[in-house]
Design a protein around this motif. Structure first.
Motif, PDB file in Angstrom:
ATOM      1  N   VAL A 158      -3.118  -6.649  -6.820  1.00 48.42           N
ATOM      2  CA  VAL A 158      -3.086  -5.097  -6.586  1.00 48.42           C
ATOM      3  C   VAL A 158      -2.439  -4.393  -5.175  1.00 48.42           C
ATOM      4  N   TYR A 159      -1.354  -4.246  -5.012  1.00 46.74           N
ATOM      5  CA  TYR A 159      -0.679  -3.272  -3.305  1.00 46.74           C
ATOM      6  C   TYR A 159      -0.903  -2.398  -3.617  1.00 46.74           C
ATOM      7  N   PHE A 160      -0.990  -1.573  -2.253  1.00 47.91           N
ATOM      8  CA  PHE A 160      -1.055  -0.475  -1.942  1.00 47.91           C
ATOM      9  C   PHE A 160       0.423   0.191  -1.407  1.00 47.91           C
ATOM     10  N   ASP A 161       0.590   0.619  -1.951  1.00 55.07           N
ATOM     11  CA  ASP A 161       3.001   1.043  -2.036  1.00 55.07           C
ATOM     12  C   ASP A 161       2.464   2.894  -0.740  1.00 55.07           C
ATOM     13  N   VAL A 162       2.522   1.783   0.251  1.00 54.23           N
ATOM     14  CA  VAL A 162       2.883   2.477   1.697  1.00 54.23           C
ATOM     15  C   VAL A 162       3.723   3.475   2.180  1.00 54.23           C
ATOM     16  N   VAL A 163       4.621   3.723   0.795  1.00 48.77           N
ATOM     17  CA  VAL A 163       6.087   3.583   1.710  1.00 48.77           C
ATOM     18  C   VAL A 163       5.730   5.261   0.602  1.00 48.77           C
ATOM     19  N   LYS A 164       6.139   5.024  -0.909  1.00 48.67           N
ATOM     20  CA  LYS A 164       4.843   5.810  -1.758  1.00 48.67           C
ATOM     21  C   LYS A 164       4.256   7.129  -1.272  1.00 48.67           C
ATOM     22  N   TYR A 165       3.392   6.704  -0.893  1.00 50.92           N
ATOM     23  CA  TYR A 165       1.846   7.384   0.330  1.00 50.92           C
ATOM     24  C   TYR A 165       2.248   8.111   1.166  1.00 50.92           C
ATOM     25  N   ASN A 197       7.126  -3.194  -0.416  1.00 48.24           N
ATOM     26  CA  ASN A 197       7.553  -3.734   1.041  1.00 48.24           C
ATOM     27  C   ASN A 197       6.915  -4.184   2.157  1.00 48.24           C
ATOM     28  N   PRO A 198       7.631  -4.820   2.980  1.00 50.13           N
ATOM     29  CA  PRO A 198       6.078  -6.100   3.909  1.00 50.13           C
ATOM     30  C   PRO A 198       5.249  -4.551   4.477  1.00 50.13           C
ATOM     31  N   ALA A 199       5.541  -3.316   4.658  1.00 43.68           N
ATOM     32  CA  ALA A 199       4.068  -2.926   5.049  1.00 43.68           C
ATOM     33  C   ALA A 199       3.132  -2.508   4.050  1.00 43.68           C
ATOM     34  N   ASP A 200       3.429  -2.992   2.928  1.00 41.68           N
ATOM     35  CA  ASP A 200       2.719  -2.765   0.996  1.00 41.68           C
ATOM     36  C   ASP A 200       1.212  -4.310   2.043  1.00 41.68           C
ATOM     37  N   PHE A 201       0.036  -3.615   1.737  1.00 39.53           N
ATOM     38  CA  PHE A 201      -0.998  -4.327   2.225  1.00 39.53           C
ATOM     39  C   PHE A 201      -2.399  -4.359   0.870  1.00 39.53           C
ATOM     40  N   ALA A 202      -2.904  -5.555   0.500  1.00 45.95           N
ATOM     41  CA  ALA A 202      -3.487  -5.921  -0.408  1.00 45.95           C
ATOM     42  C   ALA A 202      -4.589  -5.371  -0.839  1.00 45.95           C
ATOM     43  N   LEU A 203      -5.077  -4.700  -2.737  1.00 47.35           N
ATOM     44  CA  LEU A 203      -6.204  -4.023  -2.194  1.00 47.35           C
ATOM     45  C   LEU A 203      -7.129  -5.391  -3.172  1.00 47.35           C
ATOM     46  N   TRP A 204      -6.618  -6.029  -4.034  1.00 45.15           N
ATOM     47  CA  TRP A 204      -7.267  -6.833  -4.823  1.00 45.15           C
ATOM     48  C   TRP A 204      -6.379  -8.438  -4.856  1.00 45.15           C
ATOM     49  N   LYS A 205      -6.625  -9.596  -4.540  1.00 45.49           N
ATOM     50  CA  LYS A 205      -5.730 -10.481  -4.424  1.00 45.49           C
ATOM     51  C   LYS A 205      -6.201 -11.027  -5.649  1.00 45.49           C
ATOM     52  N   LYS A 206      -5.298 -11.832  -5.725  1.00 50.34           N
ATOM     53  CA  LYS A 206      -5.304 -13.205  -7.229  1.00 50.34           C
ATOM     54  C   LYS A 206      -6.070 -14.249  -6.409  1.00 50.34           C
TER      55      LYS A 206
END
Length: 493
Positions: A158-165, A197-206
């Motif tokens: 799960v990734y955080f959508d930085v651009v949307k935010y 996007n490259p700036a998105d960051f992980a909230l949960w990693k598989k």
């Protein structure tokens, strides 16, 4: 009336770039969160400086009469190498290398961290939550971010959508960075293709099959992102909005920037009123790093068992050395600097011994009330410990003048001088008198010099059995002898 009602405390807020008058959310109470250690190795001196800096903040807030809830976490999972979203968990990597369970690594270095902080006379936090103890809370935070439309699932992570935010918020509000610049300058990373996007960051990693630390979640087995841990733990114990969030300067981006984004995406609130960042500790003018050997651990400092310093130094001397610089300034650690700090520390402690023997006599010829307020003014100015120490040395000058009979104080002013010196030296700066330890050190040095002399005599007489026996017995006691061109020295391990 509490002291905080009489003083005007100002804090430098990284968010605004200015000193702001401190007004807590709740009258008389302060909520403070500080990012704690990732427990995969011995805590190094630079980390210690950060925690000692916030111990000073904690102590002064308590001294002013605030009821402080100080939360400092333990990161025991999910902190990836180089703080990226790809790679190996630092704790899992250490466990693999040492052939131990990850929680053995966590326990070993958590104990070490607590012991070192206790030696530095740092107060324990009010609450010390662990990331592994709050997996449920982190999953619930992710669910809320998902529901609010700021997260997406990609290949089990799960990734955080930085651009949307950033369409409705400001990603970069703390660090001053521009998202467009970040996106254009981002280098391609392994696994980058599954992010939008490259700036998105992980909230949960598989969790891959070989990954040891893993938990079930609605998105499959995995582990939480590093930034998420602090968001979930800070809000659980301090609420969706709290007063102070602290950490090292290196955490401002991306860690703290991501925390703000997560909080706002989850709750709609900016989480923190005052962001505080402590600066780094360098060694002999260069960045501390294990990889280059330009590094010293606290125990090496206390024992003298290192190649950077001429002798051992006590934890209180090291703490005093750190207090001589403002927490937002870079501080360089060197042999000359800590030797000078030891002299200053000894002067301060000698003055306190002298003060206990001084009696009131006649009228006051010194303005103690004005001097006392200068001490408070220093700490009220963004916890300016070096200016406070300068005023305390003015107090030392007063004590010496009183001792020599060149000045006098009434009983009330003498009591005020004594109480102020005691409060700021012991309660606020957190220093300890180690006079007894110094006496013990002198005795130990005398005994060691005698044993070294006996060993040298045995060697001169070719009595190598006795010479080896002395060395071996000392080694068993944790004392190492070093033979050099200028004679034999010893260090305590």
């Amino acid at each position: 009336m509490q002291l905080y009602q009489q003083q005007n405390l100002k804090i430098y807020n990284t968010l605004s770039g200015e000193k702001e008058t401190f007004v807590p959310l709740h009258e008389g109470a302060v909520g403070m969160y500080v990012c704690g250690p990732t427990v995969y190795s011995n805590v190094h001196l630079g980390n210690c400086r950060t925690f000692i800096s916030f111990d000073l903040v904690f102590r002064y807030l308590k001294h002013l009469g605030y009821k402080v809830r100080y939360v400092r976490n333990i990161t025991d999972v999910g902190h990836i190498e180089d703080d990226a979203d790809e790679g190996e968990d630092k704790i899992a990597k250490k466990a693999r290398l040492e052939k131990l369970e990850p929680m053995e690594i966590v326990q070993q270095y958590s104990v070490d961290f607590h012991q070192i902080m206790e030696l530095f006379n740092s107060l324990p936090p009010s609450i010390e939550p662990t990331a592994t103890g709050h997996i449920i809370e982190q999953i619930e935070t992710i669910k809320q971010i998902f529901d609010n439309g700021y997260a997406y699932l990609a290949n089990g992570s799960v990734y955080f959508d930085v651009v949307k935010y950033n369409e409705t918020h400001n990603y970069g509000i703390l660090s001053g960075r521009n998202l467009d610049d970040m996106l254009s300058n981002s280098r391609e990373l392994a696994g980058q293709d599954e992010k939008k996007n490259p700036a998105d960051f992980a909230l949960w990693k598989k969790a891959e099959p070989e990954h040891i630390m893993r938990w079930p979640s609605p998105w499959g087995d995995g582990f939480p992102g590093w930034h998420l841990e602090c968001t979930s733990m800070s809000t659980k114990y301090l609420g969706n909005k709290f007063d102070i969030h602290g950490g090292g300067m290196d955490l401002k981006f991306p860690h703290h920037e991501c925390e703000i984004a997560q909080n706002e995406a989850c709750t709609g609130n900016a989480p923190v009123n005052y962001w505080m960042h402590a600066n780094m500790l360098t060694l002999n003018g260069k960045k501390m790093a294990k990889s280059t050997g330009n590094n010293i651990l606290p125990r090496e400092l206390f024992s003298g068992n290192n190649d950077k310093l001429g002798k051992a130094f006590s934890p209180s001397v090291a703490r005093f050395f750190m207090m001589q610089a403002h927490y937002r300034s870079i501080l360089d650690f060197s042999n000359d600097a800590i030797v000078a700090a030891e002299k200053g520390y000894n002067r301060l402690m000698e003055a306190m011994d002298t003060l206990s023997g001084i009696t009131a006599s006649g009228n006051s010829t010194l303005d103690i009330a004005a001097w006392k307020q200068l001490c408070y003014d220093a700490m009220n100015d963004d916890f300016n410990s070096p200016i406070l120490i300068a005023h305390l040395f003015e107090g030392v000058r007063y004590i010496n003048l009183l001792k020599e009979g060149k000045e006098s104080l009434t009983a009330a002013d003498l009591e005020s001088l004594t109480k102020t010196m005691h409060s700021f030296i012991y309660d606020v700066l957190g220093l300890k008198s180690e006079a007894g330890d110094e006496g013990s050190n002198d005795k130990l040095e005398g005994v060691m010099n005698m044993l070294i002399s006996m060993r040298n005599e045995a060697r001169a007489n070719k009595d190598f059995a006795l010479s080896d026996q002395i060395r071996n017995r000392l080694t068993e006691l944790g004392i190492e002898l070093k033979d050099g061109k200028e004679g034999t020295t010893f260090s305590i391990n």
